[in-house]
Design an enzyme around this catalytic site. Structure first.
Site, short mmCIF file in Angstrom:
data_model
loop_
_atom_site.label_atom_id
_atom_site.label_comp_id
_atom_site.label_asym_id
_atom_site.label_seq_id
_atom_site.Cartn_x
_atom_site.Cartn_y
_atom_site.Cartn_z
N PHE A 145 8.34 94.73 57.80
CA PHE A 145 7.32 95.35 57.16
C PHE A 145 7.27 95.21 55.89
CE2 PHE A 145 8.88 99.36 54.51
CZ PHE A 145 7.98 99.63 54.36
N ASN A 176 11.59 85.31 63.71
CA ASN A 176 11.77 85.31 65.10
C ASN A 176 11.04 86.41 65.46
OD1 ASN A 176 13.37 87.33 64.79
ND2 ASN A 176 15.19 86.57 65.88
N GLY A 179 9.99 92.58 64.12
CA GLY A 179 8.87 92.50 62.92
C GLY A 179 7.72 92.09 64.18
N ASP A 196 14.27 81.36 64.63
CA ASP A 196 15.18 82.29 64.33
C ASP A 196 16.37 81.22 62.90
OD1 ASP A 196 17.85 83.37 64.32
OD2 ASP A 196 18.42 83.42 66.58
N LYS A 241 20.62 75.20 48.67
CA LYS A 241 21.90 73.89 47.47
C LYS A 241 21.13 72.42 48.19
CE LYS A 241 26.32 71.83 48.37
NZ LYS A 241 27.52 71.90 49.25
N ALA A 251 18.64 90.28 50.19
CA ALA A 251 18.17 91.36 50.55
C ALA A 251 18.78 91.94 50.90
CB ALA A 251 16.57 91.44 50.98
N TYR A 253 25.67 95.76 60.49
CA TYR A 253 24.66 95.90 59.43
C TYR A 253 25.29 95.93 57.96
CZ TYR A 253 20.47 97.26 56.72
OH TYR A 253 19.19 96.93 56.03
N ARG A 275 13.19 105.47 61.66
CA ARG A 275 13.15 105.46 60.75
C ARG A 275 12.81 107.16 59.90
NH1 ARG A 275 13.37 99.79 57.29
NH2 ARG A 275 11.78 98.97 58.68
P1 NAD Z 1 12.00 94.62 59.46
O1 NAD Z 1 12.85 94.34 61.22
O2 NAD Z 1 10.76 95.62 59.51
O3 NAD Z 1 12.13 93.26 58.55
C1 NAD Z 1 12.87 92.27 59.41
C2 NAD Z 1 11.89 90.87 59.33
O4 NAD Z 1 13.47 89.60 60.43
C3 NAD Z 1 11.77 90.57 60.78
O5 NAD Z 1 10.14 91.08 61.24
C4 NAD Z 1 12.78 90.28 62.17
O6 NAD Z 1 11.68 89.94 63.33
C5 NAD Z 1 12.69 88.98 61.17
N1 NAD Z 1 14.07 88.96 62.03
C6 NAD Z 1 15.62 89.57 62.46
N2 NAD Z 1 15.62 88.31 62.47
C7 NAD Z 1 15.33 87.18 62.58
C8 NAD Z 1 15.86 86.04 62.21
N3 NAD Z 1 17.61 85.58 63.14
N4 NAD Z 1 15.58 84.87 61.84
C9 NAD Z 1 14.10 85.26 62.02
N5 NAD Z 1 14.09 86.22 61.12
C10 NAD Z 1 14.42 87.38 61.87
O7 NAD Z 1 12.41 95.36 58.00
P2 NAD Z 1 12.00 95.51 56.87
O8 NAD Z 1 12.56 97.08 56.42
O9 NAD Z 1 11.21 94.88 56.57
O10 NAD Z 1 13.54 94.85 56.18
C11 NAD Z 1 13.18 93.46 55.34
C12 NAD Z 1 14.27 92.99 54.63
O11 NAD Z 1 14.74 94.61 54.05
C13 NAD Z 1 15.94 93.48 55.27
O12 NAD Z 1 17.54 92.83 55.23
C14 NAD Z 1 16.41 94.79 54.92
O13 NAD Z 1 17.96 94.69 55.24
C15 NAD Z 1 16.54 94.96 54.11
N6 NAD Z 1 16.66 96.80 53.42
C16 NAD Z 1 15.61 97.21 54.10
C17 NAD Z 1 15.17 98.54 53.61
C18 NAD Z 1 14.48 99.55 53.92
O14 NAD Z 1 14.45 101.01 53.75
N7 NAD Z 1 13.56 99.43 55.05
C19 NAD Z 1 16.66 99.18 52.88
C20 NAD Z 1 17.55 98.37 52.47
C21 NAD Z 1 17.50 96.88 52.93
N1 UDP Z 2 16.69 111.31 59.62
C1 UDP Z 2 16.71 112.63 60.45
N2 UDP Z 2 15.74 112.40 61.70
C2 UDP Z 2 14.58 111.83 61.99
C3 UDP Z 2 15.36 110.52 61.48
C4 UDP Z 2 17.01 110.18 60.46
O1 UDP Z 2 16.86 113.29 60.35
O2 UDP Z 2 14.36 111.36 63.41
C5 UDP Z 2 18.54 111.62 59.16
C6 UDP Z 2 19.27 110.30 59.09
O3 UDP Z 2 19.97 111.17 60.41
C7 UDP Z 2 19.45 110.41 57.96
C8 UDP Z 2 18.01 109.79 57.32
O4 UDP Z 2 17.00 110.82 58.05
O5 UDP Z 2 19.82 111.15 57.11
C9 UDP Z 2 17.26 108.61 56.94
O6 UDP Z 2 17.34 107.89 57.99
P1 UDP Z 2 17.28 106.28 57.84
O7 UDP Z 2 17.07 106.43 59.50
O8 UDP Z 2 15.22 106.66 57.88
O9 UDP Z 2 17.76 105.92 57.32
P2 UDP Z 2 18.75 105.02 56.29
O10 UDP Z 2 20.38 106.24 57.08
O11 UDP Z 2 19.62 103.65 56.57
O12 UDP Z 2 19.07 105.56 55.58
#
Ligand code: NAD
Ligand code: UDP
Length: 319
Positions: free
Chosen positions: A15, A36, A40, A60, A114, A123, A154, A195
């Site tokens: 995403f 991988n 995604g 991966d 490095k 991230a 996580y 989410r």
């Molecule tokens: P996402 O799941 O859409 O994207 C993560 C991507 O990483 C995917 O395309 C997945 O296939 C790839 N991936 C996972 N493991 C892998 C591996 N071993 N090798 C290669 N690729 C791998 O999630 P996102 O929401 O786009 O999140 C991206 C980053 O941002 C993550 O590190 C996540 O922890 C961080 N993040 C996101 C949010 C959010 O709200 N979306 C919040 C906090 C942190």
């Molecule tokens: N949540 C909810 N209904 C849903 C999905 C999530 O009420 O269908 C709540 C969840 O319990 C949390 C908040 O929404 O308190 C955010 O959840 P999300 O999984 O999006 O993100 P995170 O918990 O990782 O912040």
């Protein structure tokens, strides 16, 4: 001859990563996404794949790079390490993969940084603050994380990744930074990623019950993806970010029950709002203190939650 600095984006088919690839390409960089495809989708890269300076390597990142794959991105100038399952549903489905990508995977990318001298960005997440006792959360807060709970694969692996990143900073003096991303939303979130915003909008559009977990008094603060990606780019390219830990998020905070009502109103759905069991260790409140990002990066979100939700509703309607 014109040169295009090479950016490696791990998790580039995800995403946030796919939006980051699009923005880096528009800025004139050459981009290699390494993914991988565990959570995604190649579809997210439909636009990028048409670009002459873009390549996707399906790999991966927990597998060491000596295996020949590194030769394909031999001399990156910048490494954005975003690979990791990120939604609660995804990382609980893949707990070991999540733990490994943020630990072993991060170490592999730090090694690559490095070897090549590439600038590095990890991230991380607001989840390192756990169920916070400080509100809003500043970068100086150490967090309140359950190390053996269902979210630990996580939270703890991101904390490990941060620690490993700082080992390479202190010992090897790499040029690196850690960003802690708070809840982000927008187009390309999978409708089934679990989410809260994807669930609520898709439930509303299908006129199914909108599922609020617990009593809905828990809060989150929501950042639209274009703002977040702007912050990521600034965190990498702004002078003075080396060695820094920076919160990126939108401080606009909502209780989940109010978010459900807002989405119900905005979609005009006939869906009812229903309460379901609150998952274990669900943080009660979360809001970023973004003073540091404002000062250091000159960054703050521009898209209000109302505007961002409208765009996201349009996106899901179009699927
Ligand atoms: P996402 O799941 O859409 O994207 C993560 C991507 O990483 C995917 O395309 C997945 O296939 C790839 N991936 C996972 N493991 C892998 C591996 N071993 N090798 C290669 N690729 C791998 O999630 P996102 O929401 O786009 O999140 C991206 C980053 O941002 C993550 O590190 C996540 O922890 C961080 N993040 C996101 C949010 C959010 O709200 N979306 C919040 C906090 C942190
Ligand atoms: N949540 C909810 N209904 C849903 C999905 C999530 O009420 O269908 C709540 C969840 O319990 C949390 C908040 O929404 O308190 C955010 O959840 P999300 O999984 O999006 O993100 P995170 O918990 O990782 O912040």
């Amino acid at each position: 001859m014109e040169t295009h600095p090479l950016c490696v984006v791990t998790g580039g088919a995800g995403f946030i990563g796919s939006h980051l690839c699009d923005v880096l390409l528009s800025a004139g960089h050459e981009v290699i996404a390494v993914d991988n495809l565990i959570t995604g989708r190649k579809d997210n890269l439909a636009q990028a794949l048409k670009h002459p300076h873009f390549k996707l390597i399906v790999h991966d990142v927990t597998v060491p790079f000596e295996s020949g794959i590194a030769g394909q991105y031999s001399n990156p100038s910048y490494i954005f390490h975003l690979a990791s399952p990120a939604s609660v549903v995804d990382y609980q489905k893949y707990p070991e993969e999540t733990a490994l990508v943020n630990s072993v995977g991060t170490r592999n990318l730090l090694q690559l940084s490095k070897q090549t001298g590439a600038k590095f960005l990890f991230a991380s997440t607001s989840e390192v603050y756990g169920d916070p006792k400080e509100h809003p959360q500043k970068e100086t807060y150490w967090g309140n994380v359950n190390p053996v709970g269902p979210r630990a694969c996580y939270d703890e692996s991101k904390r490990f990744g941060e620690m490993m990143t700082m080992v390479y900073k202190r010992r090897d003096e790499l040029d690196l930074r850690i960003i802690r991303i708070f809840n982000t939303y927008g187009s390309r979130m999978r409708p089934d990623d679990g989410r809260v915003i994807s669930n609520f909008i898709n439930q509303a559009l299908k006129r199914e019950p909108i599922t609020v977990y617990g009593d809905g008094t828990q809060t989150r603060s929501f950042c639209y993806v274009s703002d977040l990606v702007d912050g990521i780019v600034r965190a990498m390219f702004t002078e003075g970010t080396n060695g820094e830990v920076i919160n990126l998020g939108n401080p606009e905070e909502y209780r989940m029950i109010d978010l459900a009502k807002k989405i119900k109103d905005m979609t005009g759905t006939t869906s009812k709002i229903v309460c379901k069991e609150l998952p274990l260790d669900d943080p009660q409140e979360r809001q970023p203190d973004i003073t540091k990002a404002k000062t250091l990066l000159g960054w703050e979100p521009k898209v209000t939650v109302s505007e961002g939700l409208s765009k996201t509703i349009v996106y899901y309607r179009s699927l």
